[in-house]
Design a protein around this motif. Structure first.
Motif, PDB file in Angstrom:
ATOM      1  N   ASP A  49       0.852  -1.186   0.000  1.00  0.00           N
ATOM      2  CA  ASP A  49       0.000   0.000   0.000  1.00  0.00           C
ATOM      3  C   ASP A  49       0.887   1.236   0.000  1.00  0.00           C
ATOM      4  OD1 ASP A  49      -2.080  -1.736   0.129  1.00  0.00           O
ATOM      5  OD2 ASP A  49      -2.856  -1.079   2.063  1.00  0.00           O
ATOM      6  N   LEU A  50       0.328   2.367  -0.481  1.00  0.00           N
ATOM      7  CA  LEU A  50       1.168   3.553  -0.606  1.00  0.00           C
ATOM      8  C   LEU A  50       0.344   4.810  -0.363  1.00  0.00           C
ATOM      9  CD1 LEU A  50       3.977   4.228  -3.122  1.00  0.00           C
ATOM     10  CD2 LEU A  50       2.105   5.891  -3.018  1.00  0.00           C
ATOM     11  N   LEU A  51       0.928   5.739   0.385  1.00  0.00           N
ATOM     12  CA  LEU A  51       0.370   7.078   0.585  1.00  0.00           C
ATOM     13  C   LEU A  51       1.355   8.062  -0.021  1.00  0.00           C
ATOM     14  CD1 LEU A  51      -1.532   9.212   1.765  1.00  0.00           C
ATOM     15  CD2 LEU A  51      -0.337   8.980   3.952  1.00  0.00           C
ATOM     16  N   GLN A 155      -8.068  -6.032  -7.346  1.00  0.00           N
ATOM     17  CA  GLN A 155      -6.797  -6.222  -6.648  1.00  0.00           C
ATOM     18  C   GLN A 155      -6.211  -4.904  -6.143  1.00  0.00           C
ATOM     19  OE1 GLN A 155      -4.186  -8.219  -9.381  1.00  0.00           O
ATOM     20  NE2 GLN A 155      -5.503 -10.028  -9.561  1.00  0.00           N
ATOM     21  N   THR A 156      -6.489  -3.811  -6.872  1.00  0.00           N
ATOM     22  CA  THR A 156      -5.901  -2.515  -6.522  1.00  0.00           C
ATOM     23  C   THR A 156      -6.961  -1.428  -6.595  1.00  0.00           C
ATOM     24  OG1 THR A 156      -3.761  -3.177  -7.463  1.00  0.00           O
ATOM     25  CG2 THR A 156      -4.101  -0.819  -7.073  1.00  0.00           C
ATOM     26  N   VAL A 157      -7.019  -0.593  -5.557  1.00  0.00           N
ATOM     27  CA  VAL A 157      -7.861   0.601  -5.553  1.00  0.00           C
ATOM     28  C   VAL A 157      -6.946   1.808  -5.418  1.00  0.00           C
ATOM     29  CG1 VAL A 157      -9.646   1.913  -4.356  1.00  0.00           C
ATOM     30  CG2 VAL A 157      -9.856  -0.570  -4.569  1.00  0.00           C
ATOM     31  N   VAL A 158      -7.109   2.775  -6.330  1.00  0.00           N
ATOM     32  CA  VAL A 158      -6.304   4.002  -6.319  1.00  0.00           C
ATOM     33  C   VAL A 158      -7.227   5.185  -6.080  1.00  0.00           C
ATOM     34  CG1 VAL A 158      -4.736   5.503  -7.614  1.00  0.00           C
ATOM     35  CG2 VAL A 158      -4.664   3.000  -7.953  1.00  0.00           C
ATOM     36  N   LEU A 159      -6.882   6.038  -5.130  1.00  0.00           N
ATOM     37  CA  LEU A 159      -7.561   7.315  -4.926  1.00  0.00           C
ATOM     38  C   LEU A 159      -6.625   8.405  -5.433  1.00  0.00           C
ATOM     39  CD1 LEU A 159      -9.254   5.506  -3.002  1.00  0.00           C
ATOM     40  CD2 LEU A 159      -9.441   7.476  -1.477  1.00  0.00           C
ATOM     41  N   ASP A 160      -6.964   9.021  -6.540  1.00  0.00           N
ATOM     42  CA  ASP A 160      -6.141  10.081  -7.118  1.00  0.00           C
ATOM     43  C   ASP A 160      -6.757  11.439  -6.775  1.00  0.00           C
ATOM     44  OD1 ASP A 160      -4.157  11.347  -8.523  1.00  0.00           O
ATOM     45  OD2 ASP A 160      -5.075  11.034 -10.487  1.00  0.00           O
ATOM     46  N   GLU A 161      -5.905  12.373  -6.315  1.00  0.00           N
ATOM     47  CA  GLU A 161      -6.363  13.692  -5.853  1.00  0.00           C
ATOM     48  C   GLU A 161      -7.422  13.510  -4.769  1.00  0.00           C
ATOM     49  OE1 GLU A 161      -7.078  16.697  -8.730  1.00  0.00           O
ATOM     50  OE2 GLU A 161      -5.234  16.287  -9.830  1.00  0.00           O
ATOM     51  N   THR A 187      -4.113  -0.800  -1.737  1.00  0.00           N
ATOM     52  CA  THR A 187      -4.732   0.530  -1.736  1.00  0.00           C
ATOM     53  C   THR A 187      -3.655   1.587  -1.921  1.00  0.00           C
ATOM     54  OG1 THR A 187      -6.399  -0.288  -0.183  1.00  0.00           O
ATOM     55  CG2 THR A 187      -6.264   2.098  -0.498  1.00  0.00           C
ATOM     56  N   VAL A 188      -3.893   2.477  -2.865  1.00  0.00           N
ATOM     57  CA  VAL A 188      -2.938   3.537  -3.204  1.00  0.00           C
ATOM     58  C   VAL A 188      -3.663   4.863  -3.097  1.00  0.00           C
ATOM     59  CG1 VAL A 188      -1.352   4.420  -4.958  1.00  0.00           C
ATOM     60  CG2 VAL A 188      -1.818   1.956  -4.819  1.00  0.00           C
ATOM     61  N   HIS A 207      -2.755  -0.498   4.784  1.00  0.00           N
ATOM     62  CA  HIS A 207      -2.080  -1.418   5.703  1.00  0.00           C
ATOM     63  C   HIS A 207      -0.568  -1.274   5.544  1.00  0.00           C
ATOM     64  CE1 HIS A 207      -5.996  -3.245   6.404  1.00  0.00           C
ATOM     65  NE2 HIS A 207      -6.132  -3.368   5.089  1.00  0.00           N
ATOM     66  N   ASP A 208       0.083  -0.793   6.604  1.00  0.00           N
ATOM     67  CA  ASP A 208       1.543  -0.624   6.610  1.00  0.00           C
ATOM     68  C   ASP A 208       2.012   0.055   5.326  1.00  0.00           C
ATOM     69  OD1 ASP A 208       4.180  -0.784   7.470  1.00  0.00           O
ATOM     70  OD2 ASP A 208       4.467  -2.780   6.572  1.00  0.00           O
TER      71      ASP A 208
END
Length: 562
Positions: A49-51, A155-161, A187-188, A207-208
């Motif tokens: 996951d990435l913030l 598999q992947t959810v991205v929240l952009d802006e 989650t990104v 998550h982490d």
């Protein structure tokens, strides 16, 4: 366009991307990854996951799109494996197009879902099968409730802006969408700013996570920044004229002028069109058909100015955009970050201009603290500056015509005139006609200079700080304005007026309020009970070697410049 990185991957191949992606990137002319791509792609490829905190124009779309495509399974059951949530229709289209470009050698099926478009086509595409869905939260939730968008295999959810989506009121929609996705998803979250609400979403749904923070690429030592940021202090009554003056001098290829309200958008658009600019308004009170028509005019070059509210302009990406103008100082530094993020993209230079009323100077300082970038406070262009700029544009237009146009049909006119006049006289007359066709400045009036000052002005340093605003033509309570019959044309500066008053009367520089300097006169606020003393004292003194006329402003002749 690529940005050099000081460490990490020097090419996309170093990131371990599959050949189909490398071929697409090469065809698009991308050679080196941007800093955010170097930081984000490796952990995303590992499934982390990435913030990410990243400004617009740093390359974040490819930073999440390439890993999504890299991890795409060879075969799918027709349900999406990736969901990208974005705040606006325009951004949904842009991100979808980026996925198409990067994944064109892989046969990836991408669908943008947003309001204002026929839902029938979206239903048909979802029924045929889709790999990546790029959606606005409201329309995504609509499809989820219809059971036409199934997210069980995502598999992947991205929240952009993400911060923009929260500002637009999508917080509940986002939470509901997360509930429809698997718990073990990747989650990104990307956001230009990370206020507490964004941090809360990250704590609940990531998550982490890997945390990265990337600003705009800094200019190399000795080089100008990609976005030139300037502010101009101007009284509200003179803001339309000041905006026109700046637009004339800057001559933008295309510009967005940000306003706070719909009413101000409509009023300013009408004013600009009345002054000969090609301006279009854009705000939340317009339907999608009107929005599309406005954007079409801007992209085709039929319009050169877009006057918009923050909400209406979210997600817009106008390739030819060269200038952003804040008609008012944004109330939140985050809004300023989003606004100026629309220029200086992909290595292109851009300009961000801000018109600040005297009371708004503290907000400029707050923005500087948050962004870590200086906003230079500059003098508004004078009529002389405008004349010089228009002559410069005339010269450039003539030079381009000489180099590129077929001028032979006009030779007979020149030859017939040179039988009677000198060639230089003919050329001067032609330049005059070309110059005047661009608009005359003879009727332009000087815009009074507003200087908000501190005690530092007594040492000759001018800065915007701590003054009082003139409201509705009235001085601040307990103050009165003095009229000085000397102005910019006489070389008068704020420190000259402060020095004369403080040196000849019992007042200190701290007692002096707002100073406005016009071409032929100046206005200075002083305490009401000290006005007569200051007038008497200054009648015995000189400023810039001249004995000034000093009186209360109400005695000023009505025909004096406004």
């Amino acid at each position: 366009m690529t940005l050099n990185t000081s460490d990490g991957a020097s090419s996309f191949a170093d990131l371990g991307l599959r050949p189909e992606l490398l071929r697409a990137l090469s065809d698009l002319g991308y050679e080196e990854p941007t800093p955010i791509q170097c930081e984000a792609i490796p952990p995303l490829l590992e499934g982390r996951d990435l913030l990410g905190q990243a400004a617009t124009g740093t390359g974040k779309t490819a930073a999440f799109a390439l890993p999504v495509l890299q991890r795409m399974p060879q075969t799918t059951d027709g349900e999406p494996v990736a969901l990208v949530l974005v705040p606006t229709r325009e951004l949904a289209i842009q991100v979808s197009e980026a996925f198409h470009r990067y994944g064109r050698n892989m046969g990836t099926r991408v669908l943008p879902i947003y309001g204002g478009a026929p839902i029938g086509r979206q239903l048909q595409a979802l029924k045929r099968g889709i790999d990546v869905v790029v959606a606005t939260p409201g329309r995504a939730l609509d499809h989820i409730s219809r059971e036409t968008l199934r997210l069980g295999g995502v598999q992947t959810v991205v929240l952009d802006e993400a911060d923009e989506m929260l500002d637009m009121g999508f917080a509940d929609d986002i939470e509901a969408i997360f509930q429809a996705t698997p718990d073990d998803r990747q989650t990104v979250l990307f956001s230009a700013t990370v206020p507490p609400r964004i941090a809360g979403i990250a704590r609940r749904h990531l998550h982490d996570p890997v945390r990265i923070e990337i600003g705009r690429e800094a200019a190399a030592r000795g080089e100008p920044p990609l976005v030139r940021q300037s502010a101009y202090v101007v009284a509200r009554a003179h803001k339309p004229a000041a905006l026109g003056r700046l637009l004339d001098v800057e001559a933008p290829a295309a510009a967005i002028v940000f306003c706070r309200t719909r009413e101000e958008v409509d009023r300013l658009s009408e004013t600009l069109n009345g002054r000969g600019y090609r301006a279009e308004g854009l705000h939340g009170g317009m339907d999608q058909e009107q929005r599309d028509r406005v954007m079409g005019r801007l992209r085709s070059g039929t319009a050169e100015l877009l006057v918009a509210t923050d909400v209406a302009a979210r997600g817009l990406d106008i390739e030819q955009l060269s200038h952003v103008v804040n008609y008012d100082v944004p109330s939140a530094p985050e809004s300023y970050v989003h606004r100026i993020g629309r220029v200086g993209r992909a290595g292109r230079e851009g300009v961000a201009l801000t018109l600040a009323e005297p009371r708004e100077h503290r907000m400029l300082k707050a923005i500087e603290r948050v962004t870590g970038q200086r906003i230079g406070v500059e003098r508004l262009p004078t009529v002389a500056d405008l004349r010089a700029r228009r002559l410069e544009l005339t010269r450039a237009a003539l030079e381009e015509s000489v180099l590129q146009d077929d001028l032979e049909p006009f030779r007979v006119v020149v030859e017939s005139l040179t039988d009677e006049f000198e060639i230089m006289e003919v050329a001067l007359a032609a330049v005059k006609l070309a110059h005047e066709s661009g608009g005359a400045v003879a009727d332009e009036e000087e815009i009074p200079e507003v200087v908000l000052r501190t005690g530092a002005d007594r040492q000759g340093r001018r800065e915007v700080a701590g003054g009082r605003e003139r409201r509705g033509g009235m001085p601040a309570r307990g103050m009165t304005r003095l009229f000085f019959g000397l102005g910019r044309a006489a070389g008068v500066r704020p420190q000259d007026l402060v020095g004369a008053i403080a040196g000849e009367s019992r007042m200190s520089g701290r007692d002096i309020g707002t100073i406005e300097i016009a071409d032929r006169f100046s206005l200075v606020e002083v305490p009401e009970d000290a006005a007569d003393e200051v007038i008497r004292a200054l009648r015995r003194s000189t400023i810039k070697g001249r004995k000034p006329t000093v009186r209360r402003e109400r005695d000023r002749p009505s025909r004096s410049p406004r």
